[in-house]
Every structure is written in C-alpha cells, then in structure tokens.
Design an enzyme around this catalytic site. Structure first.
Site, mmCIF file in Angstrom:
data_model
loop_
_atom_site.group_PDB
_atom_site.id
_atom_site.type_symbol
_atom_site.label_atom_id
_atom_site.label_comp_id
_atom_site.label_asym_id
_atom_site.label_seq_id
_atom_site.Cartn_x
_atom_site.Cartn_y
_atom_site.Cartn_z
ATOM 1 N N GLY A 172 75.073 66.978 43.341
ATOM 2 C CA GLY A 172 75.137 65.896 42.399
ATOM 3 C C GLY A 172 76.101 64.693 42.861
ATOM 4 O O GLY A 172 76.850 64.616 43.723
ATOM 5 N N GLY A 173 76.785 64.046 41.904
ATOM 6 C CA GLY A 173 77.662 63.147 41.809
ATOM 7 C C GLY A 173 78.983 63.795 42.395
ATOM 8 O O GLY A 173 80.172 62.985 42.783
ATOM 9 N N GLY A 407 82.347 43.451 75.196
ATOM 10 C CA GLY A 407 82.740 43.549 73.843
ATOM 11 C C GLY A 407 83.683 44.805 73.368
ATOM 12 O O GLY A 407 84.798 44.761 72.785
ATOM 13 N N ALA A 408 83.167 45.660 74.003
ATOM 14 C CA ALA A 408 83.816 47.095 73.961
ATOM 15 C C ALA A 408 85.336 46.951 74.526
ATOM 16 O O ALA A 408 86.167 47.810 73.854
ATOM 17 C CB ALA A 408 83.076 48.022 74.489
HETATM 18 C C1 HXC Z 1 76.962 74.797 33.442
HETATM 19 C C2 HXC Z 1 76.411 76.225 35.277
HETATM 20 C C3 HXC Z 1 76.222 75.277 35.780
HETATM 21 C C4 HXC Z 1 76.347 73.731 35.291
HETATM 22 C C5 HXC Z 1 75.867 76.697 37.139
HETATM 23 N N1 HXC Z 1 76.155 77.195 35.910
HETATM 24 N N2 HXC Z 1 75.590 75.545 37.103
HETATM 25 N N3 HXC Z 1 76.893 76.036 33.836
HETATM 26 N N4 HXC Z 1 76.931 73.734 33.978
HETATM 27 N N5 HXC Z 1 76.302 72.700 36.076
HETATM 28 C C6 HXC Z 1 76.468 78.491 35.426
HETATM 29 C C7 HXC Z 1 75.135 79.513 35.552
HETATM 30 O O1 HXC Z 1 74.674 79.479 34.173
HETATM 31 C C8 HXC Z 1 75.549 80.672 35.572
HETATM 32 O O2 HXC Z 1 76.022 81.436 34.414
HETATM 33 C C9 HXC Z 1 76.908 80.736 36.566
HETATM 34 O O3 HXC Z 1 77.139 79.331 36.617
HETATM 35 C C10 HXC Z 1 76.457 80.927 38.127
HETATM 36 O O4 HXC Z 1 75.099 80.290 38.345
HETATM 37 P P1 HXC Z 1 74.102 80.916 39.044
HETATM 38 O O5 HXC Z 1 72.787 79.985 39.023
HETATM 39 O O6 HXC Z 1 73.722 82.241 38.920
HETATM 40 O O7 HXC Z 1 74.675 80.948 40.668
HETATM 41 P P2 HXC Z 1 73.986 80.643 42.184
HETATM 42 O O8 HXC Z 1 72.479 81.454 41.933
HETATM 43 O O9 HXC Z 1 74.936 81.155 43.232
HETATM 44 O O10 HXC Z 1 73.667 79.077 42.135
HETATM 45 C C11 HXC Z 1 74.609 78.394 41.838
HETATM 46 C C12 HXC Z 1 74.122 76.816 41.835
HETATM 47 C C13 HXC Z 1 72.940 76.967 40.524
HETATM 48 C C14 HXC Z 1 73.300 76.521 42.951
HETATM 49 C C15 HXC Z 1 75.226 75.900 41.606
HETATM 50 O O11 HXC Z 1 73.843 77.489 39.669
HETATM 51 C C16 HXC Z 1 72.841 75.442 40.127
HETATM 52 O O12 HXC Z 1 71.552 74.947 40.798
HETATM 53 N N6 HXC Z 1 73.386 74.814 39.117
HETATM 54 C C17 HXC Z 1 73.202 73.544 38.603
HETATM 55 C C18 HXC Z 1 73.594 72.746 39.581
HETATM 56 C C19 HXC Z 1 73.303 71.282 38.983
HETATM 57 O O13 HXC Z 1 72.124 70.802 38.822
HETATM 58 N N7 HXC Z 1 74.589 70.619 38.440
HETATM 59 C C20 HXC Z 1 74.484 69.448 37.720
HETATM 60 C C21 HXC Z 1 74.537 68.336 39.106
HETATM 61 S S1 HXC Z 1 74.592 66.624 38.279
HETATM 62 P P3 HXC Z 1 76.049 82.846 34.199
HETATM 63 O O14 HXC Z 1 76.691 83.039 32.671
HETATM 64 O O15 HXC Z 1 74.739 83.472 34.148
HETATM 65 O O16 HXC Z 1 77.317 83.580 34.904
HETATM 66 C C22 HXC Z 1 76.265 66.614 38.467
HETATM 67 C C23 HXC Z 1 76.531 65.094 37.956
HETATM 68 C C24 HXC Z 1 78.111 64.843 38.357
HETATM 69 O O17 HXC Z 1 76.939 67.272 38.653
HETATM 70 C C25 HXC Z 1 78.069 63.399 38.032
HETATM 71 C C26 HXC Z 1 79.277 62.860 38.873
HETATM 72 C C27 HXC Z 1 79.289 61.366 38.890
#
Ligand code: HXC
Length: 510
Positions: A172-173, A407-408
C-alpha cells in the site's frame, strides 16, 4: 508504596515484557520464516552494545474493535540510537509480532520522534520495515501517521542519509516512505513491496501474479529500479548496510570524507596500458577498469542489477571517498537509455547533496534509438542526468576512455556543463557521431568511396586531439597514470566553491 528495590524490579519486568513484543509463539513463527525479530535485527546491524532504546513503554490509544484489550509495550516498533562502524545513527525497526508490524498513531509517533532526533542532530536514519501497513483498527489515524513520516522523509532529504531495509511485507502507501529515502535494501524471498497486492490486481486487471514476482527483491532490483541492493538473507543485508556506511557521511555538512588505506595513490595502473581494445567496436568490462583504479579494489556498486549499461557506486582513491558513474560498454554498448539516465541522475544527486566528489568514466556511443525509448520519454528522462550533472557543485572529474559521441558526450559531465577536470585516453573518440553514421550522411552521394571517407573521418575525429585543441579536454593521459591523476586532481579540488544563483529550487524534469 513500593520500595526502591521493588521499583527497580518493576522496570526490569516491564523491560522484559516490552522486549517480548507479541509473544514467544509469534517470535518462533518469525524465526521459522527465516526472519529475525525487530530487536534481533537492530543488535545484528549496529555495533555491539551501542543501541539505546527510546519509548519502550509507549502504547496505542485505540479502543475500536476491542483494541483496548490488546496492548503491546512499544506498540510494535523499536526505536532508538546506536552506532555503525563507530558512526552515530538513529534507527527504527517494525515488530511483525505485534499486529504484523501494522502502523497506528502511537507507532507512527515513535518513528517521527526518532526521525526528528536524527534530523536535529544530523545523523543518518535507518528504517527496518516489516509491516502489514496501516493498522486497520486505527483508521485515518494510521494514514495520518504515515503522512507525518512521508513529510519528514522530505524534510530530511539531502540533509541526512536515509536508508530503508525491507525485511518483510511493505504494501500500500507504506512503500512511499522507503521510496523517498536514499537507498533501499531488499532481502531475497522474504521481502516485497507493492502499491496494490496480487488479490487486488486479479480483481481489477485479471492478471495473476505471485507476491514475489510482483514485488520481490529481484523484481525491484532488476526490473523496476525501486531498490538499490538485493541481499541473500538478513545477515547479508546487515553486512551490506555496514559496508555502505563506510562510504557515506553522517550529514550534508561533512566535507572531505576519507578512509584509511595503505594502497599507494601513485600506484601505476599497468593493467590498463593495453586494456582498451584496438577495435573500437569490441566491448570491454568497465568494472575491471574501476576495480584497477580504486583503493584496495573495493567498489560498492549501487543498483548493480538495474540498467547495467551504466555503473554507479562508491569507492575511495588515495583515501578520498568518491562516487563513480561509468558507462558500461559490455552492456548495450554503454549507450544511455531511460533507465540508465534515471539511475545515474539519482546517484549524482545523492553525491552532490552529501559532498561526495564524482568521477565519471565515459565510453558512450550515444542515446539508444527507437520508439520504445522515444514514447517512454527518453527526452524527459535523459534530461534528468543532464540536469543532475549541471546542478552539481561537488568536484567533478571526467575521463573519456573511448567513445564520447553526440548529446551523450555533453551529458556525461562534459567541460561545458562545468565538470572541473576533463581527461581523455589516447583512445578517446570525441565527435558528433561514429564514422559510419557520419559518412552515410555527409557523403551520401559518394558511397562508392565510403571506405576512404570513413578512414578520413576516423583519422580526423576519432581521437581526443580536436577537443584538446579547444581546451575541452584538460589533459590526455596514459592509461597507467589513471589512479595517480585522479588522486592529484581530487586533492586539488578539495576546496572547490561554487556560487549558485539565488532561487527557491530548480525544476528538474520529472
Ligand atoms: C492490523 C494487521 C494488519 C493490518 C496484518 N495484521 N496486517 N493488523 N492492520 N494492516 C495482523 C494480522 O491480523 C495478524 O494478527 C498478524 O498481523 C499477522 O498477520 P498474518 O496475516 O497472520 O501474517 P502473514 O500471513 O505473514 O501475512 C502478512 C500480510 C497480511 C501479507 C501483511 O497480514 C496482509 O495482507 N495484511 C493486510 C495488508 C494490507 O492490506 N494493509 C493495508 C494496506 S493499505 P494475529 O493477531 O493473528 O497475529 C496501507 C495504507 C497506507 O497501508 C497509507 C499510506 C498513505
């Protein structure tokens, strides 16, 4: 009322709790994946016993989605200061064992605090990223936290070096903070970066792609050019970061950075006497020339896997730290194209921002022709390199080893865009274009005598003497003198001072 001894015990207990992060089970899971924990990483990267931690007991203030029932001391990120090779640095390391390292308001505040510390005290900031991105439960507070970090990345840019290590997911961001830092390190197989993940891509464009193919270390080091260093595993990554710190200063106020070496600055480069092939169409490996010239054969190449037609990296000559930019005739004949121009421009700007003199080695037949390049905006992207060199005020020394066409020639730190010293080997060919192309144009009506015309053109132009007559080349040197001359000129340029016009900022073609 607690006794003093009990108070000390309380601190020890809380410290232990904080250091356990999200718990032993999640730590084991992290280890099973070939990953260290946030604290293990800090201890492996920094000099032993040098780490001092900030904000160990910070927790989040979120009550939504039952978050009030889960609090981890430190809120999923470890921050503080320490040393690398004795040089002071600031650091943050996201802890995947706490909500997958996801970033909430308190977590972001901790990162911002250590970034402010780094900027105020002019020390480099290193970020170890291992995070699921914005902490979903904290909503816009998490987005605000990211934006506060982005803003600080920009304020710190060009003032202190900013280094990002991608040690897990970065989605993401969240990728934009690393993207605004100076160097990105990625670890093979365990780190990845993308703006939108495979699932979203599948829904929107119906493309099927794995995480690794989409944003793994090889993708960003070879294809996109987002990352600068690809490392085998986390240990290798820490080793490479420590190596980089041997070449970069703490901040933009440091001048005349040197390294210890026993390699004599006047060592003759006998290997180079016959290094350039007689046949000017024959490729050679410019990296061999670089290795021969620099101290102790130590060259830290930046983006070695991306745009291989240009080489960028750090070294020292006679102990003086330098940045090296060099065309690579062994790849695409060393021509300039979109990727190589952008790669070199960014490197030149880093060196200029941090007072690192730049040595440019030129063997360039011109810009890569074709619709792919033109439609892709080679004009705009090539202009970046021209702009970067023209605005640079650090010492600039250029050596033309063979071709410098069109030019290079102008772009590759020519005298005309204010390089300080321009050198050439006797094998240099400085002209508007190569003999074949030139004869096809100016003798198009006399192709029967083409060979004679090519011969004449080569004698007249395929040498450095026309440019030397005009003072565009300061000295034509024997190849074995290369190291000695570069050192002599680097010393002579140590106090270079250039006055630039007053302005808010230039407008580099983006
Ligand atoms: C809260 C989160 C989280 C999140 C993961 N967890 N991402 N909690 N917010 N964004 C938690 C899970 O619930 C889990 O909790 C623990 O972290 C580990 O995650 P798993 O999924 O079990 O691990 P894994 O299988 O290794 O996968 C990792 C991952 C996946 C690929 C990162 O968790 C995932 O896709 N997360 C969401 C990613 C995402 O879409 N983020 C938002 C992006 S938008 P428990 O309690 O079970 O241990 C963004 C905007 C930024 O970031 C903006 C900036 C401008």
């Amino acid at each position: 009322m607690l006794t003093n001894e009990q108070r000390n015990e309380q601190l020890a207990r809380l410290t232990k709790e904080a250091e356990l992060g999200g718990g032993q089970e999640r730590i084991n899971k992290q280890h099973e994946q070939g990953k260290y924990t946030a604290r293990e990483r800090i201890n492996k990267l920094l000099d032993p016993e040098s780490f001092v931690e900030f904000d160990k007991f910070v927790t989040h203030k979120c009550n939504a989605f039952g978050m009030d029932k889960t609090k981890y001391l430190g809120d999923g990120v470890t921050t503080g200061i320490g040393k690398i090779n004795g040089q002071q640095v600031a650091i943050f390391s996201q802890d995947f064992t706490c909500w997958g390292g996801a970033l909430g308001a308190s977590h972001a505040k901790k990162i911002c605090k250590v970034m402010d510390f780094a900027l105020n005290n002019r020390i480099p900031i290193i970020g170890l990223n291992d995070s699921g991105g914005a902490r979903i439960q904290e909503g816009v507070d998490a987005l605000a936290g990211y934006a506060e970090i982005f803003y600080r990345n920009v304020q710190a840019s060009g003032v202190i070096p900013q280094i990002s290590l991608i040690m897990g997911p970065c989605a993401g961001g969240a990728v934009y903070s690393p993207a605004m830092t100076d160097f990105i390190f990625m670890v093979d197989k365990t780190s990845y970066m993308f703006v939108t993940g495979p699932e979203v891509i599948k829904t929107v464009t119906h493309e099927e792609v794995t995480k690794d193919a989409l944003g793994g270390a090889h993708t960003h080091n070879e294809k996109s050019g987002v990352a600068h260093f690809r490392t085998e595993d986390e240990d290798d990554c820490f080793e490479r970061v420590r190596e980089l710190f041997a070449f970069i200063p703490s901040c933009n106020m440091i001048k005349h950075a040197t390294r210890l070496t026993t390699d004599s600055p006047i060592r003759a480069n006998n290997k180079l006497k016959t290094f350039i092939p007689d046949n000017s169409r024959k490729p050679y490996d410019m990296k061999e020339l670089v290795m021969e010239v620099v101290d102790d054969q130590h060259f830290m190449e930046v983006q070695p896997d991306f745009a291989k037609n240009i080489i960028t990296g750090f070294a020292s000559i006679g102990g003086i730290k330098v940045g090296i930019v060099a065309n690579q005739p062994a790849f695409l004949a060393g021509c300039l194209d979109i990727d190589s121009a952008v790669k070199a421009a960014r490197f030149v700007r880093f060196c200029d921002a941090f007072n690192i003199p730049i040595i440019t080695l030129v063997d360039v037949p011109g810009f890569l022709p074709g619709t792919v390049q033109e439609y892709g905006g080679i004009i705009r992207h090539g202009a970046k390199l021209l702009y970067a060199y023209s605005e640079a005020t650090v010492p600039l020394i250029t050596l033309i080893t063979r071709k410098a066409y069109g030019g290079a020639y102008d772009v590759m730190a020519s005298k005309h865009i204010r390089a300080d010293i321009n050198l050439a080997y006797p094998t240099a060919e400085i002209a508007v274009m190569g003999a074949d192309g030139a004869v096809n144009i100016i003798y198009r009506n006399d192709m029967a005598n083409k060979a004679k015309h090519v011969d004449y053109y080569e004698n007249e132009f395929a040498n450095p003497y026309r440019a030397a007559e005009l003072g565009y080349i300061d000295e034509i040197i024997q190849p074995e003198q290369t190291r000695q001359r570069l050192y002599q000129y680097l010393k002579a340029l140590e106090n270079k001072k250039v006055k630039t016009p007053e302005r808010k900022h230039g407008n580099i073609p983006l």
